[in-house]
Design a protein around this motif. Structure first.
Motif, PDB file in Angstrom:
ATOM      1  N   GLN A 131       0.821  -1.208   0.000  1.00 19.93           N
ATOM      2  CA  GLN A 131       0.000   0.000   0.000  1.00 19.93           C
ATOM      3  C   GLN A 131       0.856   1.259   0.000  1.00 19.93           C
ATOM      4  OE1 GLN A 131      -3.276   0.330  -0.271  1.00 19.93           O
ATOM      5  NE2 GLN A 131      -3.350   2.529   0.060  1.00 19.93           N
ATOM      6  N   GLU A 132       1.833   1.314   0.895  1.00 26.01           N
ATOM      7  CA  GLU A 132       2.604   2.541   1.080  1.00 26.01           C
ATOM      8  C   GLU A 132       3.632   2.771  -0.022  1.00 26.01           C
ATOM      9  OE1 GLU A 132       4.325   2.466   4.963  1.00 26.01           O
ATOM     10  OE2 GLU A 132       2.387   2.655   5.997  1.00 26.01           O
ATOM     11  N   GLU A 133       4.225   1.697  -0.537  1.00 23.28           N
ATOM     12  CA  GLU A 133       5.330   1.876  -1.467  1.00 23.28           C
ATOM     13  C   GLU A 133       4.932   1.740  -2.937  1.00 23.28           C
ATOM     14  OE1 GLU A 133       8.925  -0.147  -0.480  1.00 23.28           O
ATOM     15  OE2 GLU A 133       8.629   0.128   1.681  1.00 23.28           O
ATOM     16  N   PHE A 134       3.737   1.190  -3.199  1.00 24.04           N
ATOM     17  CA  PHE A 134       3.311   1.072  -4.585  1.00 24.04           C
ATOM     18  C   PHE A 134       1.953   1.715  -4.836  1.00 24.04           C
ATOM     19  CE2 PHE A 134       1.104  -1.194  -8.014  1.00 24.04           C
ATOM     20  CZ  PHE A 134       1.904  -0.780  -9.072  1.00 24.04           C
ATOM     21  N   VAL A 135       0.934   1.331  -4.079  1.00 29.47           N
ATOM     22  CA  VAL A 135      -0.408   1.832  -4.351  1.00 29.47           C
ATOM     23  C   VAL A 135      -0.485   3.350  -4.167  1.00 29.47           C
ATOM     24  CG1 VAL A 135      -2.830   1.766  -3.634  1.00 29.47           C
ATOM     25  CG2 VAL A 135      -1.513  -0.352  -3.771  1.00 29.47           C
ATOM     26  N   GLU A 136      -0.006   3.849  -3.039  1.00 31.89           N
ATOM     27  CA  GLU A 136      -0.120   5.282  -2.774  1.00 31.89           C
ATOM     28  C   GLU A 136       0.701   6.124  -3.748  1.00 31.89           C
ATOM     29  OE1 GLU A 136       0.628   5.893   1.381  1.00 31.89           O
ATOM     30  OE2 GLU A 136      -1.112   4.691   1.994  1.00 31.89           O
ATOM     31  N   PRO A 137       1.948   5.763  -4.059  1.00 33.78           N
ATOM     32  CA  PRO A 137       2.677   6.537  -5.079  1.00 33.78           C
ATOM     33  C   PRO A 137       2.021   6.445  -6.455  1.00 33.78           C
ATOM     34  CG  PRO A 137       4.214   5.308  -3.728  1.00 33.78           C
ATOM     35  CD  PRO A 137       2.842   4.803  -3.378  1.00 33.78           C
ATOM     36  N   GLY A 138       1.451   5.280  -6.791  1.00 30.67           N
ATOM     37  CA  GLY A 138       0.751   5.155  -8.065  1.00 30.67           C
ATOM     38  C   GLY A 138      -0.476   6.042  -8.108  1.00 30.67           C
ATOM     39  N   ASP A 139      -1.235   6.058  -7.013  1.00 30.00           N
ATOM     40  CA  ASP A 139      -2.389   6.951  -6.938  1.00 30.00           C
ATOM     41  C   ASP A 139      -1.957   8.406  -7.078  1.00 30.00           C
ATOM     42  OD1 ASP A 139      -4.118   4.853  -6.570  1.00 30.00           O
ATOM     43  OD2 ASP A 139      -4.402   5.165  -4.406  1.00 30.00           O
ATOM     44  N   ALA A 140      -0.804   8.730  -6.520  1.00 31.21           N
ATOM     45  CA  ALA A 140      -0.328  10.117  -6.565  1.00 31.21           C
ATOM     46  C   ALA A 140      -0.100  10.573  -8.003  1.00 31.21           C
ATOM     47  CB  ALA A 140       0.958  10.261  -5.754  1.00 31.21           C
ATOM     48  N   LEU A 141       0.335   9.658  -8.876  1.00 36.82           N
ATOM     49  CA  LEU A 141       0.553  10.025 -10.277  1.00 36.82           C
ATOM     50  C   LEU A 141      -0.767  10.386 -10.948  1.00 36.82           C
ATOM     51  CD1 LEU A 141       3.136   7.303 -11.414  1.00 36.82           C
ATOM     52  CD2 LEU A 141       3.575   9.645 -10.668  1.00 36.82           C
ATOM     53  N   ILE A 142      -1.790   9.568 -10.714  1.00 35.29           N
ATOM     54  CA  ILE A 142      -3.098   9.851 -11.316  1.00 35.29           C
ATOM     55  C   ILE A 142      -3.687  11.120 -10.709  1.00 35.29           C
ATOM     56  CG2 ILE A 142      -5.445   8.984 -11.647  1.00 35.29           C
ATOM     57  CD1 ILE A 142      -4.254   6.148 -11.645  1.00 35.29           C
ATOM     58  N   ARG A 143      -3.534  11.266  -9.387  1.00 39.21           N
ATOM     59  CA  ARG A 143      -4.019  12.475  -8.727  1.00 39.21           C
ATOM     60  C   ARG A 143      -3.375  13.718  -9.339  1.00 39.21           C
ATOM     61  NH1 ARG A 143      -2.367  11.337  -4.149  1.00 39.21           N
ATOM     62  NH2 ARG A 143      -4.254  10.408  -3.242  1.00 39.21           N
TER      63      ARG A 143
END
Length: 211
Positions: A131-143
């Motif tokens: 969650q912290e190292e892949f999902v959240e940074p990935g979401d940040a790109l779309i955001r």
């Protein structure tokens, strides 16, 4: 150093990567709980104790699988958002989703969402890393893309946080179905058509409506 010694040195240097790749294949096939370290050693073609030279236990090996095999793909996505010559946020979002599929959906890494769904409840520390190292940074790109489009007036104001879930869910579902429910997909399923249709629907919804 003789040629044989050089070969052995190269083989030793390659072992951690070979172990990681073998571990991921087994995790995806059998699940995390059912995979033993000796299974991984056998699949990697090394002695039973070799994985322990690099990874103290299976949980640390799983974390390394996520970090070493998946995070480089995320770095490529970050580079795309940072360096893309896309002329619009809509074009950049489309590029990013296609890259996501190319780097993960078309590879063995497409099994990761299914694996995390199955194992996260039993292994919360592994789920936290994911969650912290892949999902959240990935979401940040779309955001970042959505907020850029809203700020420029290209997109209308929306609930960005929930838009992230709406955009990501069809991508993740396609990967899960590819690895477990393939019979539910059309026999001629085309992931690029899937992504283009997703983008068309999303981007139409993001447009400013005429008053």
């Amino acid at each position: 150093m003789t040629e044989a010694e050089k070969t052995r040195t190269r083989r030793k240097e390659a072992r951690p990567q070979e172990i990681l790749e073998a571990a991921f294949r087994l995790f995806a096939e059998k699940g995390y709980a059912a995979t033993k370290m000796e299974d991984i050693a056998r699949a990697a073609g090394v002695s039973r104790g070799t994985p322990y030279l690099y990874f103290p236990n299976k949980e640390e090996l799983f974390k390394s699988v996520l970090r070493e095999l998946l995070l480089p793909k995320l770095r490529e996505g970050e580079a795309l958002v940072r360096e893309s010559r896309a002329t619009s946020s809509a074009e950049l979002l489309r590029e990013l989703l296609h890259m996501w599929w190319t780097l993960q959906g078309e590879t063995e890494l497409s099994a990761l969402p299914k694996l995390m769904i199955a194992e996260a409840g039993n292994f919360p520390e592994v789920a936290r890393i994911y969650q912290e190292e892949f999902v959240e940074p990935g979401d940040a790109l779309i955001r970042m893309i959505l907020e850029r489009g809203i700020a420029s007036g290209e997109f209308r104001a929306i609930d960005v946080e929930y838009a992230l879930h709406v955009i990501c869910a069809p991508m993740l579902l396609a990967m899960v179905m590819r690895n477990s429910l393939s019979s539910c997909l059309p026999p001629d399923f085309d992931p690029r058509r899937h992504i283009d249709t997703l983008c068309d629907l999303i981007l139409e919804g993001l447009k400013h409506r005429a008053i």
